[in-house]
Design a protein around this motif. Structure first.
Motif, mmCIF file in Angstrom:
data_model
loop_
_atom_site.group_PDB
_atom_site.id
_atom_site.type_symbol
_atom_site.label_atom_id
_atom_site.label_comp_id
_atom_site.label_asym_id
_atom_site.label_seq_id
_atom_site.Cartn_x
_atom_site.Cartn_y
_atom_site.Cartn_z
ATOM 1 N N ASN A 1 58.010 25.697 -8.405
ATOM 2 C CA ASN A 1 57.944 24.944 -7.147
ATOM 3 C C ASN A 1 56.985 23.766 -7.320
ATOM 4 O OD1 ASN A 1 59.431 26.888 -5.194
ATOM 5 N ND2 ASN A 1 58.006 28.170 -6.338
ATOM 6 N N PRO A 2 57.411 22.715 -8.005
ATOM 7 C CA PRO A 2 56.489 21.617 -8.349
ATOM 8 C C PRO A 2 55.927 20.854 -7.158
ATOM 9 C CG PRO A 2 58.731 21.086 -9.019
ATOM 10 C CD PRO A 2 58.742 22.503 -8.541
ATOM 11 N N GLN A 3 56.510 20.999 -5.985
ATOM 12 C CA GLN A 3 55.943 20.306 -4.825
ATOM 13 C C GLN A 3 54.531 20.789 -4.544
ATOM 14 O OE1 GLN A 3 58.534 22.403 -4.594
ATOM 15 N NE2 GLN A 3 58.227 23.822 -2.898
ATOM 16 N N TRP A 4 54.227 22.032 -4.956
ATOM 17 C CA TRP A 4 52.885 22.544 -4.740
ATOM 18 C C TRP A 4 51.847 21.822 -5.606
ATOM 19 C CZ3 TRP A 4 50.677 24.950 -0.966
ATOM 20 C CH2 TRP A 4 51.480 25.638 -0.072
ATOM 21 N N TYR A 5 52.239 21.340 -6.736
ATOM 22 C CA TYR A 5 51.321 20.559 -7.562
ATOM 23 C C TYR A 5 50.910 19.298 -6.807
ATOM 24 C CZ TYR A 5 49.317 18.164 -11.542
ATOM 25 O OH TYR A 5 48.450 17.506 -12.378
ATOM 26 N N ARG A 6 51.890 18.671 -6.170
ATOM 27 C CA ARG A 6 51.593 17.462 -5.385
ATOM 28 C C ARG A 6 50.725 17.785 -4.174
ATOM 29 N NH1 ARG A 6 57.528 15.668 -4.722
ATOM 30 N NH2 ARG A 6 57.746 17.766 -5.438
ATOM 31 N N TYR A 7 51.040 18.887 -3.488
ATOM 32 C CA TYR A 7 50.240 19.277 -2.324
ATOM 33 C C TYR A 7 48.778 19.480 -2.718
ATOM 34 C CZ TYR A 7 54.683 20.474 0.021
ATOM 35 O OH TYR A 7 55.926 20.467 0.565
ATOM 36 N N LEU A 8 48.561 20.190 -3.819
ATOM 37 C CA LEU A 8 47.189 20.491 -4.234
ATOM 38 C C LEU A 8 46.470 19.259 -4.767
ATOM 39 C CD1 LEU A 8 47.684 23.938 -5.919
ATOM 40 C CD2 LEU A 8 46.640 23.462 -3.715
ATOM 41 N N THR A 9 47.194 18.327 -5.337
ATOM 42 C CA THR A 9 46.571 17.098 -5.804
ATOM 43 C C THR A 9 46.051 16.293 -4.616
ATOM 44 O OG1 THR A 9 48.013 17.037 -7.730
ATOM 45 C CG2 THR A 9 46.956 14.978 -7.128
ATOM 46 N N ARG A 10 46.833 16.272 -3.542
ATOM 47 C CA ARG A 10 46.435 15.508 -2.360
ATOM 48 C C ARG A 10 45.451 16.265 -1.469
ATOM 49 N NH1 ARG A 10 52.648 14.165 -1.437
ATOM 50 N NH2 ARG A 10 52.885 12.656 -3.100
ATOM 51 N N GLU A 11 45.681 17.597 -1.356
ATOM 52 C CA GLU A 11 44.847 18.413 -0.474
ATOM 53 C C GLU A 11 44.459 19.714 -1.175
ATOM 54 O OE1 GLU A 11 46.380 18.768 3.616
ATOM 55 O OE2 GLU A 11 48.034 17.533 2.876
ATOM 56 N N PRO A 12 43.394 19.718 -1.933
ATOM 57 C CA PRO A 12 42.998 20.925 -2.675
ATOM 58 C C PRO A 12 42.596 22.100 -1.788
ATOM 59 C CG PRO A 12 41.509 19.091 -3.145
ATOM 60 C CD PRO A 12 42.535 18.592 -2.209
ATOM 61 N N ASN A 13 42.346 21.845 -0.511
ATOM 62 C CA ASN A 13 41.973 22.934 0.384
ATOM 63 C C ASN A 13 43.176 23.792 0.788
ATOM 64 O OD1 ASN A 13 43.116 20.907 1.901
ATOM 65 N ND2 ASN A 13 41.756 21.184 3.640
ATOM 66 N N ARG A 14 44.370 23.470 0.323
ATOM 67 C CA ARG A 14 45.576 24.250 0.625
ATOM 68 C C ARG A 14 45.777 25.394 -0.366
ATOM 69 N NH1 ARG A 14 50.616 20.493 2.160
ATOM 70 N NH2 ARG A 14 51.378 22.511 2.842
ATOM 71 N N LEU A 15 44.760 25.726 -1.118
ATOM 72 C CA LEU A 15 44.855 26.772 -2.128
ATOM 73 C C LEU A 15 45.190 28.131 -1.512
ATOM 74 C CD1 LEU A 15 44.676 27.032 -5.154
ATOM 75 C CD2 LEU A 15 42.269 27.557 -4.915
ATOM 76 N N PRO B 1 39.224 19.713 -10.931
ATOM 77 C CA PRO B 1 39.066 20.632 -12.069
ATOM 78 C C PRO B 1 38.909 22.095 -11.669
ATOM 79 C CG PRO B 1 37.642 18.724 -12.331
ATOM 80 C CD PRO B 1 38.258 18.624 -10.971
ATOM 81 N N ASP B 2 38.202 22.360 -10.574
ATOM 82 C CA ASP B 2 38.030 23.753 -10.137
ATOM 83 C C ASP B 2 39.364 24.371 -9.711
ATOM 84 O OD1 ASP B 2 35.322 23.670 -10.615
ATOM 85 O OD2 ASP B 2 34.821 23.101 -8.551
ATOM 86 N N THR B 3 40.153 23.599 -8.994
ATOM 87 C CA THR B 3 41.461 24.078 -8.551
ATOM 88 C C THR B 3 42.358 24.329 -9.754
ATOM 89 O OG1 THR B 3 41.229 22.765 -6.533
ATOM 90 C CG2 THR B 3 43.432 23.548 -7.084
ATOM 91 N N TYR B 4 42.370 23.399 -10.685
ATOM 92 C CA TYR B 4 43.203 23.537 -11.880
ATOM 93 C C TYR B 4 42.782 24.755 -12.700
ATOM 94 C CZ TYR B 4 45.912 22.216 -15.952
ATOM 95 O OH TYR B 4 46.805 22.209 -16.991
ATOM 96 N N ARG B 5 41.498 24.978 -12.816
ATOM 97 C CA ARG B 5 40.982 26.124 -13.567
ATOM 98 C C ARG B 5 41.425 27.438 -12.923
ATOM 99 N NH1 ARG B 5 35.735 25.092 -13.171
ATOM 100 N NH2 ARG B 5 36.014 23.182 -14.337
ATOM 101 N N LEU B 6 41.358 27.500 -11.595
ATOM 102 C CA LEU B 6 41.783 28.702 -10.882
ATOM 103 C C LEU B 6 43.273 28.967 -11.099
ATOM 104 C CD1 LEU B 6 40.925 30.902 -8.724
ATOM 105 C CD2 LEU B 6 42.072 29.382 -7.119
ATOM 106 N N ILE B 7 44.067 27.921 -11.060
ATOM 107 C CA ILE B 7 45.511 28.062 -11.276
ATOM 108 C C ILE B 7 45.801 28.569 -12.687
ATOM 109 C CG2 ILE B 7 47.659 26.756 -11.503
ATOM 110 C CD1 ILE B 7 46.603 25.014 -9.174
ATOM 111 N N GLN B 8 45.093 28.070 -13.660
ATOM 112 C CA GLN B 8 45.302 28.505 -15.040
ATOM 113 C C GLN B 8 44.908 29.965 -15.242
ATOM 114 O OE1 GLN B 8 43.141 25.557 -17.349
ATOM 115 N NE2 GLN B 8 45.103 24.804 -18.134
#
Length: 77
Positions: free
Chosen positions: A22-36, A3-10
């Protein structure tokens, strides 16, 4: 996605648009949120907002102005 990552993106319109393009980034962040931070860098590179890109653009603008001034000076002769 966390939720914190999603909030920051919004909150950041540029990152939101980058992920939409670039939807691959959605997958990257879902698996590894530290890649922000990596996402932010990729977004800046994509939009040309890194320091070297901005300096290059400024140099191109200066060259264009010089060229226009030279052309304007040659018309007066």
């Amino acid at each position: 996605m966390e939720p914190d990552t999603y909030r920051l993106i919004q909150q950041r319109e540029d990152i939101w648009r980058f992920i939409r393009r670039n939807p691959q980034w959605y997958r990257y962040l879902t698996r590894e949120p530290n890649r922000l931070s990596e996402l932010e860098l990729a977004s800046k590179q994509y939009y040309g907002k890194t320091l070297p890109q901005r300096l290059e653009k400024t140099q191109q603008n200066i060259q264009m102005i010089r060229l226009l001034m030279e052309m304007a000076g040659s018309w007066n002769d």
